[in-house]
Design an enzyme around this catalytic site. Structure first.
Site, PDB file in Angstrom:
ATOM      1  N   HIS A  55      -9.748   2.062   0.650  1.00  0.00           N
ATOM      2  CA  HIS A  55      -8.302   1.881   0.582  1.00  0.00           C
ATOM      3  C   HIS A  55      -7.907   1.409  -0.814  1.00  0.00           C
ATOM      4  CE1 HIS A  55      -4.269   1.224   1.496  1.00  0.00           C
ATOM      5  NE2 HIS A  55      -4.335   0.329   2.460  1.00  0.00           N
TER       6      HIS A  55
ATOM      7  N   CYS B  41       0.802  -1.221   0.000  1.00  0.00           N
ATOM      8  CA  CYS B  41       0.000   0.000   0.000  1.00  0.00           C
ATOM      9  C   CYS B  41       0.834   1.270   0.000  1.00  0.00           C
ATOM     10  CB  CYS B  41      -0.944  -0.009   1.200  1.00  0.00           C
ATOM     11  SG  CYS B  41      -1.967  -1.495   1.258  1.00  0.00           S
TER      12      CYS B  41
END
Length: 416
Positions: free
Chosen positions: A342, A165
């Site tokens: 996300h 991420c």
């Protein structure tokens, strides 16, 4: 050696709350939720039945059918967002030395849907390895910057950063340093991801990482709230044009912000869980401030990683309090993941863009869906809850962390 200054001169976005920069900003300032029931496949047997998908995205509006078939969605998103950023920058591509234009892109996973579909097709066949000839070129994570450079003829550094991420934040930091050191005049950077798939959702569900708030998906992403139960998976892309300051100034470019510095660190603790004391997060913010030559008291706004997980949110806020001390209470902190979900490898890019837009408009987007105070979070922190707040922002920080303990932090400054 005198490092060159780096500025942002173009932005592009394809997000669950807006398919371009203007729509994205409207969604951010109005606290729009991008979370809704999944439309891509039958979710009946899945624990989580919702995600932050793109809305009204039609590949045929951007690509002809032949082109679209050769591109995984994550690569399509990269091309669409980078085209917007290039157009926004008003660069004269014909006048550029294209050997001094690079593309450094982030993707945590790459063509997951392509990989999934090819394997499923093989498993359902007669055992003959009849794979699509575009299987590998569609799947590999580096194909996104490859396609951007091929389309525009950019012949400078070209590669993908992969740090889960933190991928697109890593890409931005590499892009900044490439220009700082004089290797490029312009770098197209950012990240894209398209993991709202059977494999993506199934895998994250197996880890118990996702929210299962199926009865109210629009409010499932709730960073800092005591009732948070996991993150909401999103998809899309964010693109930024980074440019050497004198190069941008000479052509009269609009400058959104200066990229002051970037920091990197590792938790060296656990594959997926953050260090409970935020050791790596403390270090990455300190590294970023040191690289930028800035004092903690200079920072006005932090867009946190803030995924809406029980452990991660608390650890990050503790780290902020440690690094910034009493000044932490004067900073507008938020998590735009409460709206976009996300975006994994694309998170750093779209959240940096959110911070840059917040500086431009003197308005901090809200952390939405907050209803219940978490006693483990310092109540003195201003988490910009549920409503945007007006504020002049001169320096903004964006935090991004990834599975594997990867931490990245980028600092932007408004140029008067």
């Amino acid at each position: 050696m005198q490092l060159k200054r780096v500025v942002v001169t173009g932005l592009g976005a394809l997000t669950p709350i807006g398919n371009n920069i203007a729509e994205y900003w409207e969604g951010l300032k109005n606290g729009k939720s991008g979370s809704a029931p999944i439309t891509y496949y039958d979710t009946e047997k899945f624990k989580t039945k919702f995600a932050c998908e793109l809305k009204d995205y039609d590949p045929n509006a951007y690509f002809n059918r032949k082109e679209a078939r050769k591109l995984d969605r994550f690569a399509q998103y990269a091309l669409v967002s980078s085209d917007e950023a290039i157009a926004d920058s008003k660069l004269n591509l014909d006048a550029l030395d294209k050997f001094r234009v690079g593309v450094i892109w982030g993707a945590g996973i790459g063509g997951l849907e392509t990989f999934q579909n090819e394997v499923l097709n093989y498993a359902q066949g007669d055992g003959s390895p009849r794979f699509n000839p575009f299987f590998i070129p569609k799947m590999i994570a580096d194909i996104a910057p490859g396609n951007i450079s091929i389309k525009h003829g950019f012949m400078g550094p070209n590669y993908t950063t992969v740090s889960a991420c933190a991928s697109s934040a890593n890409a931005m930091i590499d892009a900044m340093n490439t220009i700082r050191l004089g290797h490029c005049d312009v770098v197209v950077t950012g990240g894209s991801e398209a993991a709202v798939t059977i494999a993506g959702m199934g895998g994250f569900n197996a880890m118990h990482a996702l929210s299962t708030r199926n009865d109210e998906p629009e409010s499932a992403s709730r960073p800092f709230d005591a009732t948070r139960d996991g993150f909401v998976l999103g998809e899309g892309a964010g693109a930024l044009i980074l440019e050497e300051y004198e190069h941008a100034k000479a052509r009269g470019a609009k400058i959104y912000a200066e990229v002051l510095g970037g920091g990197l660190s590792s938790d060296a603790y656990h594959m997926t869980a953050p260090h409970p004391d935020g050791v790596g997060v403390i270090r990455v913010m300190e590294n970023c401030l040191r690289d930028a030559g800035m004092d903690p008291k200079d920072v006005d706004h932090i867009n946190t990683h803030g995924t809406s997980t029980p452990l991660g949110d608390v650890a990050e806020l503790k780290a902020i309090s440690h690094v910034f001390g009493d000044h932490a209470n004067n900073i507008n902190i938020n998590s735009t993941k409460s709206m976009t979900g996300h975006l994994l490898g694309a998170a750093g890019a779209i959240e940096s863009i959110a911070s840059i837009l917040a500086m431009e408009h003197s308005l901090v987007p809200p952390t939405i869906n907050h209803t219940t105070v978490d006693e483990n979070i310092d109540p003195r922190l201003n988490l910009t809850l549920n409503k945007a707040q007006e504020r002049e922002i001169k320096v903004a920080m964006s935090n991004t962390f990834g599975f594997g303990g990867h931490n990245a932090c980028v600092l932007f400054k408004k140029i008067d």
